[in-house]
Design a protein around this motif. Sequence first.
Motif, PDB file in Angstrom:
ATOM      1  N   ARG A  49       0.807  -1.225   0.000  1.00  8.61           N
ATOM      2  CA  ARG A  49       0.000   0.000   0.000  1.00  8.61           C
ATOM      3  C   ARG A  49       0.837   1.271   0.000  1.00  8.61           C
ATOM      4  O   ARG A  49       0.295   2.371  -0.062  1.00  8.61           O
ATOM      5  N   THR A  50       2.156   1.122   0.084  1.00 10.93           N
ATOM      6  CA  THR A  50       3.026   2.301  -0.070  1.00 10.93           C
ATOM      7  C   THR A  50       4.156   1.953  -1.011  1.00 10.93           C
ATOM      8  O   THR A  50       4.650   0.824  -1.023  1.00 10.93           O
ATOM      9  N   GLY A  51       4.562   2.911  -1.815  1.00 12.66           N
ATOM     10  CA  GLY A  51       5.677   2.714  -2.740  1.00 12.66           C
ATOM     11  C   GLY A  51       5.263   1.976  -3.993  1.00 12.66           C
ATOM     12  O   GLY A  51       4.070   1.774  -4.256  1.00 12.66           O
ATOM     13  N   ARG A  52       6.281   1.587  -4.759  1.00 11.36           N
ATOM     14  CA  ARG A  52       6.064   0.991  -6.077  1.00 11.36           C
ATOM     15  C   ARG A  52       6.420  -0.487  -6.028  1.00 11.36           C
ATOM     16  O   ARG A  52       7.476  -0.868  -5.509  1.00 11.36           O
ATOM     17  N   HIS A  53       5.542  -1.318  -6.585  1.00 12.56           N
ATOM     18  CA  HIS A  53       5.742  -2.765  -6.555  1.00 12.56           C
ATOM     19  C   HIS A  53       5.284  -3.365  -7.879  1.00 12.56           C
ATOM     20  O   HIS A  53       4.441  -2.786  -8.556  1.00 12.56           O
ATOM     21  N   ARG A  54       5.841  -4.531  -8.185  1.00 13.40           N
ATOM     22  CA  ARG A  54       5.354  -5.227  -9.371  1.00 13.40           C
ATOM     23  C   ARG A  54       4.901  -6.632  -9.003  1.00 13.40           C
ATOM     24  O   ARG A  54       5.539  -7.335  -8.237  1.00 13.40           O
ATOM     25  N   ILE A  55       3.776  -6.995  -9.594  1.00 12.55           N
ATOM     26  CA  ILE A  55       3.230  -8.338  -9.395  1.00 12.55           C
ATOM     27  C   ILE A  55       3.002  -8.954 -10.771  1.00 12.55           C
ATOM     28  O   ILE A  55       2.400  -8.326 -11.649  1.00 12.55           O
ATOM     29  N   ALA A  56       3.509 -10.169 -10.947  1.00  9.34           N
ATOM     30  CA  ALA A  56       3.305 -10.894 -12.203  1.00  9.34           C
ATOM     31  C   ALA A  56       2.319 -12.030 -11.975  1.00  9.34           C
ATOM     32  O   ALA A  56       2.345 -12.683 -10.928  1.00  9.34           O
ATOM     33  N   LEU A  57       1.451 -12.237 -12.950  1.00 11.69           N
ATOM     34  CA  LEU A  57       0.485 -13.337 -12.908  1.00 11.69           C
ATOM     35  C   LEU A  57       0.733 -14.234 -14.119  1.00 11.69           C
ATOM     36  O   LEU A  57       0.079 -14.079 -15.155  1.00 11.69           O
ATOM     37  N   PRO A  58       1.690 -15.159 -14.023  1.00  7.74           N
ATOM     38  CA  PRO A  58       1.988 -16.032 -15.164  1.00  7.74           C
ATOM     39  C   PRO A  58       0.779 -16.880 -15.542  1.00  7.74           C
ATOM     40  O   PRO A  58      -0.015 -17.253 -14.675  1.00  7.74           O
ATOM     41  N   GLY A  59       0.647 -17.157 -16.819  1.00  6.42           N
ATOM     42  CA  GLY A  59      -0.478 -17.977 -17.282  1.00  6.42           C
ATOM     43  C   GLY A  59      -0.550 -17.956 -18.788  1.00  6.42           C
ATOM     44  O   GLY A  59       0.417 -17.595 -19.465  1.00  6.42           O
ATOM     45  N   THR A  60      -1.702 -18.366 -19.317  1.00  6.99           N
ATOM     46  CA  THR A  60      -1.882 -18.369 -20.774  1.00  6.99           C
ATOM     47  C   THR A  60      -1.598 -16.989 -21.341  1.00  6.99           C
ATOM     48  O   THR A  60      -0.916 -16.830 -22.345  1.00  6.99           O
ATOM     49  N   HIS A  61      -2.165 -15.989 -20.687  1.00  4.20           N
ATOM     50  CA  HIS A  61      -1.868 -14.586 -21.018  1.00  4.20           C
ATOM     51  C   HIS A  61      -1.349 -13.947 -19.731  1.00  4.20           C
ATOM     52  O   HIS A  61      -2.115 -13.490 -18.893  1.00  4.20           O
ATOM     53  N   SER A  62      -0.031 -13.953 -19.579  1.00  2.82           N
ATOM     54  CA  SER A  62       0.575 -13.400 -18.363  1.00  2.82           C
ATOM     55  C   SER A  62       0.280 -11.916 -18.253  1.00  2.82           C
ATOM     56  O   SER A  62       0.235 -11.211 -19.264  1.00  2.82           O
ATOM     57  N   LYS A  63       0.088 -11.476 -17.024  1.00  7.18           N
ATOM     58  CA  LYS A  63      -0.091 -10.046 -16.774  1.00  7.18           C
ATOM     59  C   LYS A  63       1.000  -9.590 -15.819  1.00  7.18           C
ATOM     60  O   LYS A  63       1.298 -10.300 -14.840  1.00  7.18           O
ATOM     61  N   TRP A  64       1.560  -8.438 -16.062  1.00  3.32           N
ATOM     62  CA  TRP A  64       2.493  -7.793 -15.141  1.00  3.32           C
ATOM     63  C   TRP A  64       1.872  -6.460 -14.747  1.00  3.32           C
ATOM     64  O   TRP A  64       1.639  -5.612 -15.616  1.00  3.32           O
ATOM     65  N   ALA A  65       1.618  -6.302 -13.448  1.00  9.06           N
ATOM     66  CA  ALA A  65       0.982  -5.069 -12.978  1.00  9.06           C
ATOM     67  C   ALA A  65       1.961  -4.250 -12.157  1.00  9.06           C
ATOM     68  O   ALA A  65       2.795  -4.800 -11.427  1.00  9.06           O
ATOM     69  N   THR A  66       1.836  -2.950 -12.295  1.00 11.50           N
ATOM     70  CA  THR A  66       2.613  -2.031 -11.460  1.00 11.50           C
ATOM     71  C   THR A  66       1.659  -1.399 -10.454  1.00 11.50           C
ATOM     72  O   THR A  66       0.619  -0.847 -10.822  1.00 11.50           O
ATOM     73  N   ILE A  67       2.022  -1.536  -9.172  1.00  9.72           N
ATOM     74  CA  ILE A  67       1.224  -1.024  -8.058  1.00  9.72           C
ATOM     75  C   ILE A  67       1.969   0.181  -7.485  1.00  9.72           C
ATOM     76  O   ILE A  67       3.164   0.077  -7.207  1.00  9.72           O
ATOM     77  N   GLU A  68       1.290   1.278  -7.324  1.00  2.00           N
ATOM     78  CA  GLU A  68       1.904   2.440  -6.665  1.00  2.00           C
ATOM     79  C   GLU A  68       0.972   2.949  -5.578  1.00  2.00           C
ATOM     80  O   GLU A  68      -0.176   3.313  -5.865  1.00  2.00           O
ATOM     81  N   ASP A  69       1.478   2.966  -4.349  1.00  2.00           N
ATOM     82  CA  ASP A  69       0.693   3.435  -3.208  1.00  2.00           C
ATOM     83  C   ASP A  69      -0.696   2.783  -3.192  1.00  2.00           C
ATOM     84  O   ASP A  69      -1.706   3.445  -2.960  1.00  2.00           O
ATOM     85  N   GLY A  70      -0.725   1.507  -3.452  1.00  2.00           N
ATOM     86  CA  GLY A  70      -1.958   0.736  -3.351  1.00  2.00           C
ATOM     87  C   GLY A  70      -2.885   0.833  -4.544  1.00  2.00           C
ATOM     88  O   GLY A  70      -3.949   0.213  -4.544  1.00  2.00           O
ATOM     89  N   ARG A  71      -2.491   1.614  -5.548  1.00  2.00           N
ATOM     90  CA  ARG A  71      -3.306   1.685  -6.771  1.00  2.00           C
ATOM     91  C   ARG A  71      -2.660   0.857  -7.882  1.00  2.00           C
ATOM     92  O   ARG A  71      -1.427   0.750  -7.949  1.00  2.00           O
ATOM     93  N   ILE A  72      -3.491   0.313  -8.768  1.00  2.00           N
ATOM     94  CA  ILE A  72      -2.962  -0.364  -9.962  1.00  2.00           C
ATOM     95  C   ILE A  72      -2.800   0.723 -11.024  1.00  2.00           C
ATOM     96  O   ILE A  72      -3.793   1.278 -11.507  1.00  2.00           O
TER      97      ILE A  72
END
Lengths: 300, 300
Positions: B137-160
Amino acid sequence: MSYRIVGDWGTSRLRLFRIEAGHVVARVEAAGIGALEDTPEATLRTAIAPWRADGEPQAITLCGMVGSRNGWIEVPYAACPADVAGWAAEAGRIALDGVPVAILAGLACTAPSGGPDVMRGEETQLFGAIARDPVLRTGRHRIALPGTHSKWATIEDGRIVAFQTFFTGELFALLRDRSTLLRAAARSDADPAAEQAGFAHGLTRAGDGDLLLGALFEARSAQLIEGRSPDWAAGYLSGLLIGREIAELAPTAGETVGLIGDPALCDRYARALAARGIDTNLLDGDACVLAGLALMETDR
Amino acid sequence: MSYRIVGDWGTSRLRLFRIEAGHVVARVEAAGIGALEDTPEATLRTAIAPWRADGEPQAITLCGMVGSRNGWIEVPYAACPADVAGWAAEAGRIALDGVPVAILAGLACTAPSGGPDVMRGEETQLFGAIARDPVLRTGRHRIALPGTHSKWATIEDGRIVAFQTFFTGELFALLRDRSTLLRAAARSDADPAAEQAGFAHGLTRAGDGDLLLGALFEARSAQLIEGRSPDWAAGYLSGLLIGREIAELAPTAGETVGLIGDPALCDRYARALAARGIDTNLLDGDACVLAGLALMETDR
């Protein structure tokens, strides 16, 4: 009149030419190595039977997949850098009912990507192109052969020094016909604006915009979000992949790239190359393969 | 006892959970939106009939493709950057036999590749992950969701703030099952040395070694020239594509990337990321989706 037979025997078809005094006087087609219903020997015998009715050919010269593991005999790949004499010496030699048959070697190299690479058939067109154009016999030149598996060859002082195969054509067909990227069947991939959108992404070299796997999915998102049609997506994917193939090789502005292949596909490559400031020179593929096959004739 | 129903209704399956006092007390599965044999409404009614025998649920909350054009009702995508309140407000609201049903919105953004991008379902896991972990919920983070169509999301201060979809999983399956790159069917793609060879090519960022379309063909040439097996080629292709996906996003050494998805696939991504000096943190996908679905409960 005495005659020779030369042929380009690829995966999908065999194209045979009857040559008299250096000229093609007749043509015939038969099944490719990937579509044989009989042995290669029997297939060839049947195809040329009408020509043999007025006498045996002096010799037969064949190039392409006929020399592969699944062909008539396996002819080892000649190594790059290869000059015409070294390559021709590697031909496999057999006979058909007493008529000498030469099966030209393919080429193997270490590709610019760092891995092993091979060709069978294209080398004959390339050596034919070199034989037809003195300009290619000095200095450094590049020739691209767009197709299911595009090849880009580097020619130096008349030798083939290296090449790189790109999976572009087969990949495009898989994405168009078998993937979920197109939400319905495309009728055409010829939308110029879609092609330009693909070029714009594909031709980007490195840096933040260099997202091929990411850009592929945009074909689908653009249909969902921007109301693009499947035809648009097909044109975009074609442009993206061709642009990317070119970007990976990074030809330099001012260079002139020779193109051998289906004219409509070569035209598409020429547009992508023009967008990078690169001139192209369309070579006659039939003339090149015939010139390459003629290099094996002993009495030329 | 009063209960709620939450569910993740994707393309291939519907997973429903019965929640009592914040705990999952029962689960059931039914057909995905891409595999329906009846209307979505009738499919859901049949699936939850046993639970309704002892009383109606207070509410039903669903995420995923159920909100797509081919789903139950089309719920417009919420725009990025998206915080949890803004996203939740975009849910579609209908009813099943008088029981209120909320269908969560997907997200749309302009991806790092420059084009439009969309997700439906993964946003619920991401908001769930954020709800579960104060660090996100604070700062910048990345989350990857590997799969048929992988998604990489950038989270900043709890927002996508943005995400990028990669076609990697579907592309790998196409190349393994439908292309000519494998000369015979692969039994496994788990050869560690083949994976490393793929990583070595795929993780290369830009420059002369950045030849994805060229490197794909090496899967085939390596079988022809180096005697590699189809299993080796499958492992190489998997490593190449995953490595390339990671290289396109260029996560920086020292960053910790969250991973949500099939554990074996996440493990493969973790190995590729480790080869670039990046730590990973495997998140529990079920816990994340349940936490995300719970964000719509009014009495939490």
